[in-house]
Enzyme design. Structure first.
Site, PDB file in Angstrom:
ATOM      1  N   ASN A 112      -7.071   0.131  -0.026  1.00 21.94           N
ATOM      2  CA  ASN A 112      -5.649   0.069   0.370  1.00 21.94           C
ATOM      3  C   ASN A 112      -5.238   1.522  -0.186  1.00 21.94           C
ATOM      4  O   ASN A 112      -6.002   2.456  -0.455  1.00 21.94           O
ATOM      5  CB  ASN A 112      -4.650  -0.882  -0.169  1.00 21.94           C
ATOM      6  CG  ASN A 112      -3.615  -1.486   0.781  1.00 21.94           C
ATOM      7  OD1 ASN A 112      -2.916  -0.408   1.134  1.00 21.94           O
ATOM      8  ND2 ASN A 112      -3.756  -2.815   1.389  1.00 21.94           N
ATOM      9  N   HIS A 138      -8.578   3.628   0.879  1.00 28.82           N
ATOM     10  CA  HIS A 138      -9.915   2.730   0.975  1.00 28.82           C
ATOM     11  C   HIS A 138     -10.939   3.569   0.263  1.00 28.82           C
ATOM     12  O   HIS A 138     -12.045   3.899   0.833  1.00 28.82           O
ATOM     13  CB  HIS A 138     -10.117   2.531   2.325  1.00 28.82           C
ATOM     14  CG  HIS A 138      -9.344   1.434   2.880  1.00 28.82           C
ATOM     15  ND1 HIS A 138      -8.892   0.323   2.288  1.00 28.82           N
ATOM     16  CD2 HIS A 138      -9.017   1.395   4.454  1.00 28.82           C
ATOM     17  CE1 HIS A 138      -8.076  -0.247   3.252  1.00 28.82           C
ATOM     18  NE2 HIS A 138      -8.226   0.163   4.336  1.00 28.82           N
ATOM     19  N   HIS A 212     -12.980  -5.450   4.858  1.00 29.24           N
ATOM     20  CA  HIS A 212     -12.231  -5.021   5.866  1.00 29.24           C
ATOM     21  C   HIS A 212     -12.522  -5.367   7.345  1.00 29.24           C
ATOM     22  O   HIS A 212     -12.244  -4.741   8.180  1.00 29.24           O
ATOM     23  CB  HIS A 212     -11.886  -3.595   5.784  1.00 29.24           C
ATOM     24  CG  HIS A 212     -10.558  -3.270   6.165  1.00 29.24           C
ATOM     25  ND1 HIS A 212     -10.480  -2.852   7.534  1.00 29.24           N
ATOM     26  CD2 HIS A 212      -9.419  -2.566   5.533  1.00 29.24           C
ATOM     27  CE1 HIS A 212      -9.114  -2.261   7.884  1.00 29.24           C
ATOM     28  NE2 HIS A 212      -8.753  -2.128   6.536  1.00 29.24           N
ATOM     29  N   THR A 213     -13.038  -6.649   7.408  1.00 28.52           N
ATOM     30  CA  THR A 213     -13.260  -7.243   8.837  1.00 28.52           C
ATOM     31  C   THR A 213     -12.171  -7.279   9.600  1.00 28.52           C
ATOM     32  O   THR A 213     -11.071  -7.879   9.404  1.00 28.52           O
ATOM     33  CB  THR A 213     -14.122  -8.433   8.754  1.00 28.52           C
ATOM     34  OG1 THR A 213     -15.421  -8.272   7.849  1.00 28.52           O
ATOM     35  CG2 THR A 213     -14.382  -9.330  10.094  1.00 28.52           C
ATOM     36  N   TYR A 214     -11.956  -7.071  10.856  1.00 21.18           N
ATOM     37  CA  TYR A 214     -11.208  -7.293  11.815  1.00 21.18           C
ATOM     38  C   TYR A 214     -11.453  -8.512  12.480  1.00 21.18           C
ATOM     39  O   TYR A 214     -12.532  -8.638  13.140  1.00 21.18           O
ATOM     40  CB  TYR A 214     -10.927  -6.012  12.970  1.00 21.18           C
ATOM     41  CG  TYR A 214     -10.357  -4.938  12.260  1.00 21.18           C
ATOM     42  CD1 TYR A 214      -9.058  -4.592  12.804  1.00 21.18           C
ATOM     43  CD2 TYR A 214     -11.110  -3.981  11.558  1.00 21.18           C
ATOM     44  CE1 TYR A 214      -8.500  -3.198  12.558  1.00 21.18           C
ATOM     45  CE2 TYR A 214     -10.677  -2.812  10.981  1.00 21.18           C
ATOM     46  CZ  TYR A 214      -9.113  -2.502  11.498  1.00 21.18           C
ATOM     47  OH  TYR A 214      -8.893  -1.159  11.148  1.00 21.18           O
ATOM     48  N   ASP A 277       1.359  -4.607   8.094  1.00 22.25           N
ATOM     49  CA  ASP A 277       0.244  -3.792   7.192  1.00 22.25           C
ATOM     50  C   ASP A 277       1.081  -3.947   5.798  1.00 22.25           C
ATOM     51  O   ASP A 277       1.308  -3.014   5.157  1.00 22.25           O
ATOM     52  CB  ASP A 277       0.176  -2.380   7.608  1.00 22.25           C
ATOM     53  CG  ASP A 277      -0.849  -1.571   7.041  1.00 22.25           C
ATOM     54  OD1 ASP A 277      -1.888  -2.711   6.219  1.00 22.25           O
ATOM     55  OD2 ASP A 277      -1.267  -0.647   7.406  1.00 22.25           O
ATOM     56  N   GLU A 342      -7.200  -8.759   3.919  1.00 22.85           N
ATOM     57  CA  GLU A 342      -7.927  -8.251   2.879  1.00 22.85           C
ATOM     58  C   GLU A 342      -7.608  -8.782   1.758  1.00 22.85           C
ATOM     59  O   GLU A 342      -6.507  -8.478   1.048  1.00 22.85           O
ATOM     60  CB  GLU A 342      -7.560  -6.526   3.005  1.00 22.85           C
ATOM     61  CG  GLU A 342      -7.913  -5.974   4.381  1.00 22.85           C
ATOM     62  CD  GLU A 342      -7.290  -4.874   4.576  1.00 22.85           C
ATOM     63  OE1 GLU A 342      -7.150  -3.912   3.666  1.00 22.85           O
ATOM     64  OE2 GLU A 342      -6.526  -4.735   5.368  1.00 22.85           O
TER      65      GLU A 342
END
Length: 378
Positions: A112, A138, A212-214, A277, A342
């Site tokens: 972040n 990040h 950080h998987t989407y 976000d 996250e």
């Protein structure tokens, strides 16, 4: 836990273990075959890059030691059809050469944002890279997502996984201290992906590791606005125009951030001027307790994902900045095509005295556990 080291870069490792116990939480086959496959697919900076497939007979999780990467998650829908439910690229080697918005990555040292890339620690001021507008994001220009981790596969009668370690040397990306980080990523017989982080340092530093998987539970055929979300959070941390927390901790009551009862994402995105976000406050005090953070349901496919963590918050990101991105399988990803959950310490915590501390000192151990549990509702 029995560990099995990879013998050579070209070895294909397969482990098959019969499991007789039926998990209590998810209905799967009475007998489950656990398997690990490992194959070297590239080399980066003189280090071997592997593609792993973890298989429990019902679903598969694909990983890489490049970037501590969750490459794909192949999960069944209510009709038993397997589909990849993450945003990704076509192959692991592409992650080495093709820019992407942290698909599946291990983000660090500090996931972040850090305002203006600046912080003070024990009387010393530090300046990090400003790789996200005026701010640090990040881990910087070459964070942990661009490093080759040292891998070791393992298995027992209920999980298959890969342990990965990385030594971030003092001064790397501007951070102080030699930091030894380890991540375990494993698939259970009960259809859970577990991610566990540990780290130690020889000099006081700051740390906030996450994955950080989407996700797109519909198989990434379109955006995720039809997904239903429920968060066990009664507060969030508001942000300014650069997505830096203001320092306020605000109640979700009467706001688009109130997901305490199930809400359709598209409705909440419309109410929040375009997406999320933001950090949702999951705990006010640090503890080792695994808390149920989030439940996500996709009615059309029947897929359900429950997220648990022992950390303080979760950054909910709805893919607001994805635009016309050439993704895997010939698909073009666009705005809101994926969401990230996250698990983390609160963003920019080093610059807010009222936020949980991200400081790690010599002699201390950083520990962080995440679990994504997958199931199906018909």
């Amino acid at each position: 836990m029995k560990h099995q080291k990879i013998l050579t870069a070209a070895v294909l490792l397969s482990i098959v273990i019969a499991c007789e116990q039926k998990p209590k939480q998810e209905p799967i086959k009475e007998e489950t075959n656990l398997m690990i496959k490992a194959e070297q697919v590239a080399e980066h900076n003189g280090q071997a890059v592997f593609h792993y497939v973890l298989d429990n007979g019902t679903m598969q999780v694909e990983l890489s030691n490049f970037g501590g990467l969750v490459f794909k998650i192949n999960a069944p829908d209510k009709n038993g059809n397997l589909e990849n439910i993450t945003l990704t690229l076509d192959s692991v080697p592409e992650f080495i050469t093709k820019p992407n918005p942290f698909f599946g990555a291990t983000a660090g040292r500090v996931a972040n944002r850090i305002a203006k890339g600046q912080f003070e620690l024990e009387g010393t001021s530090y300046q990090l890279a400003t790789n996200n507008g005026n701010n640090h994001l990040h881990g910087g220009n070459e964070g942990f997502d661009k490093k080759v981790w040292t891998p070791e596969s393992y298995s027992n009668d209920s999980v298959v996984g890969v342990k990965m370690t990385y030594l971030s040397v003092d001064g790397e990306e501007g951070y102080p201290g030699n930091l030894e980080s380890t991540v375990w990523m494993e698939l259970t017989t009960g259809n859970a992906l577990r991610i566990r982080f540990e780290a130690t340092t020889d000099k006081t530093t700051i740390l906030n590791l996450t994955n950080h998987t989407y996700f797109n539970l519909g198989g990434a055929k379109r955006d995720v606005q039809d997904h239903e979300f429920q968060f066990w959070a009664d507060a969030y941390t508001p942000v300014d125009d650069e997505l830096i927390p203001t320092g306020e901790v605000k109640d979700v009551e009467g706001t688009p951030f109130d997901f305490r009862t199930p809400k359709i994402l598209g409705d909440q995105i419309a109410a929040n001027a375009g997406g999320f976000d933001h950090n949702f406050v999951m705990k006010r005090e640090k503890s080792a307790d695994m808390k149920h953070f989030v439940r996500v349901r996709h009615a059309e496919s029947g897929r359900v994902m429950d997220m648990y963590s022992d950390n303080m918050g979760v950054q909910f990101y709805t893919g607001n900045f994805i635009s016309n991105f050439a993704g895997a399988d010939g698909k073009t990803y666009d705005k809101h095509w994926g969401f990230c959950l996250e698990s983390q310490n609160w963003p920019d915590a080093i610059n807010h005295e009222n936020f949980p501390s991200p400081i790690l000192k010599p002699g201390e151990k950083y520990e962080h556990n995440i679990e994504y549990r997958f199931s199906v509702e018909k």
